[in-house]
Design an enzyme around this catalytic site. Structure first.
Site, PDB file in Angstrom:
ATOM      1  N   ASP A   1       0.854  -1.179   0.000  1.00  0.00           N
ATOM      2  CA  ASP A   1       0.000   0.000   0.000  1.00  0.00           C
ATOM      3  C   ASP A   1       0.896   1.237   0.000  1.00  0.00           C
ATOM      4  O   ASP A   1       2.124   1.127   0.035  1.00  0.00           O
ATOM      5  CB  ASP A   1      -0.958  -0.023   1.185  1.00  0.00           C
ATOM      6  CG  ASP A   1      -0.233  -0.010   2.534  1.00  0.00           C
ATOM      7  OD1 ASP A   1       0.974   0.282   2.570  1.00  0.00           O
ATOM      8  OD2 ASP A   1      -0.890  -0.303   3.548  1.00  0.00           O
TER       9      ASP A   1
ATOM     10  N   ASP B   1      -8.045  -7.499   0.043  1.00  0.00           N
ATOM     11  CA  ASP B   1      -7.148  -7.774   1.165  1.00  0.00           C
ATOM     12  C   ASP B   1      -7.816  -7.331   2.445  1.00  0.00           C
ATOM     13  O   ASP B   1      -8.706  -6.476   2.429  1.00  0.00           O
ATOM     14  CB  ASP B   1      -5.827  -7.016   1.007  1.00  0.00           C
ATOM     15  CG  ASP B   1      -5.980  -5.549   1.412  1.00  0.00           C
ATOM     16  OD1 ASP B   1      -5.560  -5.193   2.531  1.00  0.00           O
ATOM     17  OD2 ASP B   1      -6.560  -4.760   0.632  1.00  0.00           O
TER      18      ASP B   1
END
Length: 289
Positions: free
Chosen positions: A92, A271
């Site tokens: 991320d 996720d």
């Protein structure tokens, strides 16, 4: 080598496909375990590969930047070597963690200044710095730096935040184009659709993100407290706009039913920390509840 192939579709939006990275292939739709600080908590690497059969895992830019730090990461040759994982990794941008530090951060056009949860030291993440850190981590797929809005969020705040995310995306792309990979494998940048739960903003953002021409796209700013029906509605609207021939990643989802619903809405990647976090606290999902 084509990055994404769709191999089968259903009558609705669901599809099965394959993503090809330099560290291996990923069968989609895929749920990705989260290895926040270079490991999936309480799960052995052998279990990840042999029992869970994880094809890709996540690393967290904010946490890895603070500890072990980028000097150690580069000395190791990137995250794959640091954690002895030879399959694909996604990172991320650090944006969500900075968002979650609401009382310890300050947002400006330049980026986000925040205070470390470890030692209270101050740090600055700009789009360029997030890209640089993710280069140093060396994930196969990495995310553009964005601002994630809370829920509820008023319209003007959501609009302003979305426009900032779009301006930051251009800076992310420019930096990425000017700075090559460090470890000899291809890294692919995914931009992120924002706009809270406002359909018109999500439409604008999905169109801007589509026009960026990235090899895959993500949907952020959901699963942050809004009703599930709102999450499904926005996901449905956004997947109608994002390019069908590219993978779509719904960030931070989620529960078994969220996963199944999202697949039906055309999502390829998801996720969440929930499976390992709940398991560590003696919670199990079954077909009965």
């Amino acid at each position: 080598m084509k990055f994404f192939n769709i191999e089968k579709t259903s009558e609705g939006k669901a599809r099965a496909g394959e993503i090809t990275t330099d560290h291996g292939k990923i069968q989609t739709p895929i749920f990705m375990p989260v290895g926040t600080v270079a490991s999936v908590k309480t799960v052995h690497q052998r279990e990840l590969k042999e029992d869970i059969k994880a094809q890709i895992i996540l690393g967290n830019t904010y946490h890895l930047y603070l500890r072990p730090g980028m000097e150690t990461m580069q000395d190791a040759g990137g995250l794959h070597k640091f954690m002895n994982w030879d399959l694909p990794i996604l990172t991320d941008s650090g944006g969500f963690q900075v968002f979650s530090l609401a009382s310890n951060r300050k947002m400006t056009e330049e980026g986000a200044r925040f205070k470390s949860h470890i030692d209270g030291s101050y740090h600055m993440f700009s789009p360029e710095r997030s890209m640089e850190i993710q280069r140093q981590i060396g994930a196969d797929i990495f995310m553009a730096f964005d601002e994630c809005t809370p829920y509820p969020c008023d319209y003007n705040q959501a609009k302003s935040s979305m426009e900032l995310t779009h301006r930051w995306l251009k800076r992310c792309i420019d930096w990425t184009n000017d700075n090559p990979e460090l470890y000899g494998h291809k890294q692919r940048l995914f931009p992120i659709v924002q706009g809270s739960t406002y359909s018109d903003l999500r439409k604008i953002s999905a169109e801007v993100i589509s026009e960026a021409g990235a090899e895959g796209n993500a949907i952020g700013g959901l699963s942050v407290g809004e009703p599930e029906e709102e999450m499904y509605r926005i996901t449905d609207e956004v997947t109608d706009i994002l390019p069908k021939e590219k993978p779509r990643y719904l960030m931070g989802v989620g529960t078994p039913w969220n996963i199944l619903e999202s697949i039906g809405l055309g999502i390829d990647m998801m996720d969440c920390v929930m499976p390992t976090r709940n398991a560590r606290n003696a919670m199990l999902f079954t077909w009965q509840g």
